[in-house]
Design a protein around this motif. Structure first.
Motif, PDB file in Angstrom:
ATOM      1  N   LYS A 137      54.990  44.960  15.121  1.00 27.55           N
ATOM      2  CA  LYS A 137      55.039  45.735  12.860  1.00 27.55           C
ATOM      3  C   LYS A 137      54.005  46.883  13.558  1.00 27.55           C
ATOM      4  N   LYS A 138      55.198  47.863  12.337  1.00 32.03           N
ATOM      5  CA  LYS A 138      54.918  48.576  12.893  1.00 32.03           C
ATOM      6  C   LYS A 138      54.901  49.522  11.126  1.00 32.03           C
ATOM      7  N   THR A 139      54.068  50.162  11.310  1.00 32.87           N
ATOM      8  CA  THR A 139      53.700  51.435   9.948  1.00 32.87           C
ATOM      9  C   THR A 139      54.739  52.557   9.658  1.00 32.87           C
ATOM     10  N   ILE A 140      55.048  52.561   8.949  1.00 28.91           N
ATOM     11  CA  ILE A 140      56.224  53.927   8.730  1.00 28.91           C
ATOM     12  C   ILE A 140      55.479  54.855   7.283  1.00 28.91           C
ATOM     13  N   SER A 141      55.044  55.863   7.723  1.00 31.18           N
ATOM     14  CA  SER A 141      53.831  56.514   6.530  1.00 31.18           C
ATOM     15  C   SER A 141      55.338  57.939   7.193  1.00 31.18           C
ATOM     16  N   ILE A 142      55.407  58.895   5.414  1.00 36.24           N
ATOM     17  CA  ILE A 142      56.414  59.936   5.188  1.00 36.24           C
ATOM     18  C   ILE A 142      55.309  60.960   4.272  1.00 36.24           C
ATOM     19  N   TYR A 143      54.736  61.624   5.044  1.00 32.30           N
ATOM     20  CA  TYR A 143      53.866  63.180   4.594  1.00 32.30           C
ATOM     21  C   TYR A 143      54.971  64.713   4.305  1.00 32.30           C
ATOM     22  N   ASP A 144      53.943  64.907   3.305  1.00 31.02           N
ATOM     23  CA  ASP A 144      55.224  66.092   3.124  1.00 31.02           C
ATOM     24  C   ASP A 144      54.010  67.159   3.916  1.00 31.02           C
ATOM     25  N   ILE A 145      55.300  68.685   3.061  1.00 29.43           N
ATOM     26  CA  ILE A 145      54.363  69.703   4.636  1.00 29.43           C
ATOM     27  C   ILE A 145      52.498  69.815   4.424  1.00 29.43           C
ATOM     28  N   GLU A 181      50.474  61.742   2.058  1.00 29.51           N
ATOM     29  CA  GLU A 181      51.649  60.964   1.807  1.00 29.51           C
ATOM     30  C   GLU A 181      52.193  59.947   0.767  1.00 29.51           C
ATOM     31  N   VAL A 182      53.694  60.971   1.280  1.00 30.91           N
ATOM     32  CA  VAL A 182      54.180  59.552  -0.018  1.00 30.91           C
ATOM     33  C   VAL A 182      55.221  58.993   0.085  1.00 30.91           C
ATOM     34  N   LEU A 183      54.868  58.211   1.306  1.00 30.05           N
ATOM     35  CA  LEU A 183      55.155  56.964   0.959  1.00 30.05           C
ATOM     36  C   LEU A 183      54.644  55.822   2.029  1.00 30.05           C
ATOM     37  N   MET A 184      54.950  54.639   2.271  1.00 31.64           N
ATOM     38  CA  MET A 184      54.136  54.072   3.275  1.00 31.64           C
ATOM     39  C   MET A 184      54.921  52.388   2.787  1.00 31.64           C
ATOM     40  N   GLN A 185      55.107  52.068   4.167  1.00 32.44           N
ATOM     41  CA  GLN A 185      55.557  50.432   4.854  1.00 32.44           C
ATOM     42  C   GLN A 185      55.428  50.000   5.581  1.00 32.44           C
ATOM     43  N   ILE A 186      55.490  48.964   5.768  1.00 34.12           N
ATOM     44  CA  ILE A 186      55.296  47.930   6.585  1.00 34.12           C
ATOM     45  C   ILE A 186      56.779  47.044   6.969  1.00 34.12           C
ATOM     46  N   PHE A 187      56.437  46.775   8.129  1.00 37.99           N
ATOM     47  CA  PHE A 187      58.525  46.485   8.539  1.00 37.99           C
ATOM     48  C   PHE A 187      58.047  46.583   9.899  1.00 37.99           C
ATOM     49  N   GLY A 245      61.223  44.669  13.611  1.00 39.41           N
ATOM     50  CA  GLY A 245      62.092  44.721  13.644  1.00 39.41           C
ATOM     51  C   GLY A 245      62.789  46.151  13.795  1.00 39.41           C
ATOM     52  N   ALA A 246      64.138  46.621  14.409  1.00 38.47           N
ATOM     53  CA  ALA A 246      64.743  47.657  15.004  1.00 38.47           C
ATOM     54  C   ALA A 246      65.039  48.972  14.451  1.00 38.47           C
ATOM     55  N   ASP A 247      65.246  48.251  13.458  1.00 40.47           N
ATOM     56  CA  ASP A 247      66.306  49.813  12.312  1.00 40.47           C
ATOM     57  C   ASP A 247      64.961  48.931  10.919  1.00 40.47           C
ATOM     58  N   LYS A 248      65.280  50.055  10.207  1.00 42.80           N
ATOM     59  CA  LYS A 248      64.646  50.329   8.218  1.00 42.80           C
ATOM     60  C   LYS A 248      65.394  51.197   7.637  1.00 42.80           C
ATOM     61  N   GLN A 249      65.510  51.285   6.790  1.00 44.11           N
ATOM     62  CA  GLN A 249      66.674  51.798   5.738  1.00 44.11           C
ATOM     63  C   GLN A 249      65.257  52.049   4.715  1.00 44.11           C
ATOM     64  N   LEU A 250      65.548  53.899   4.885  1.00 45.04           N
ATOM     65  CA  LEU A 250      64.327  54.208   3.193  1.00 45.04           C
ATOM     66  C   LEU A 250      65.279  54.597   2.484  1.00 45.04           C
ATOM     67  N   TYR A 251      64.399  54.407   1.194  1.00 46.63           N
ATOM     68  CA  TYR A 251      65.373  55.026  -0.438  1.00 46.63           C
ATOM     69  C   TYR A 251      64.077  56.199  -0.381  1.00 46.63           C
ATOM     70  N   ILE A 252      65.123  57.529   0.349  1.00 41.93           N
ATOM     71  CA  ILE A 252      64.391  58.827  -0.851  1.00 41.93           C
ATOM     72  C   ILE A 252      64.742  59.582  -1.662  1.00 41.93           C
ATOM     73  N   GLN A 253      64.948  59.258  -2.629  1.00 45.58           N
ATOM     74  CA  GLN A 253      65.739  59.875  -3.314  1.00 45.58           C
ATOM     75  C   GLN A 253      64.853  60.931  -4.044  1.00 45.58           C
TER      76      GLN A 253
END
Length: 121
Positions: free
Chosen positions: A67-75, A79-85, A87-95
Motif C-alpha cells: 500500500k502506497k500513499t501519494i502526496s503532492i506538495y506545492d513549492i 500538501e495539495v493532493l493525497m491518495q492511497i493506492f 499496484g504499480a500504476d496510478k493516474q492522477l487528475y491534476i488539472q
C-alpha cells in the motif's frame, strides 16, 4: 511532525535539484522486501514531466504489492493532493493545480520516494 519532516524533505530536494537525478529515495527502516543493494535506480517514472491534465505515476515492480500513499506538495510545502493506492500504476487528475513546480512523495512502509514535476496550463 509529518509536515515538518515533509518541509525538510522538500528543502532537501530543492538543494539537490542542481544534480541530474530528480528522484530521492529515503529508507525509513531496514527494508524487509527491498535491500539497498537492489536495483531501485529509477523507482518511479512520471509521465509526462510537464503536465497539463493527468500525471501517470509508474512505480518499480518491487514496490507494486504494498500500500502506497501519494502526496503532492506545492513549492511552499503545502500538501495539495493525497491518495492511497496499491499496484504499480496510478493516474492522477491534476488539472485543478496552478501552474508551477510541485513535489510528489510516495510513501511505503519501508521507504519514501520524492521527485518533482511541473504543471503548465
Amino acid at each position: 511532525m509529518k509536515s515538518i519532516f515533509t518541509f525538510f524533505i522538500i528543502c532537501f530536494c530543492v538543494i539537490i535539484s542542481v544534480n541530474a537525478q530528480n528522484t530521492t529515495i529515503i529508507y525509513k527502516t531496514a527494508a524487509r522486501n527491498i535491500s539497498k543493494e537492489s536495483a531501485l535506480s529509477n523507482p518511479i517514472k512520471l509521465d509526462p514531466n510537464v503536465v497539463k491534465d493527468f500525471l501517470k505515476v509508474s512505480v518499480d515492480p518491487l514496490l507494486g504489492d504494498v500500500k502506497k500513499t501519494i502526496s503532492i506538495y506545492d513549492i511552499l510545502g503545502r500538501e495539495v493532493l493525497m491518495q492511497i493506492f496499491e499496484g504499480a500504476d496510478k493516474q492522477l487528475y491534476i488539472q485543478n493545480l496552478s501552474r508551477g513546480l510541485y513535489f510528489i512523495r510516495i510513501d511505503t512502509p519501508d521507504l519514501a520516494i520524492v521527485s518533482k514535476f511541473e504543471v503548465s496550463q
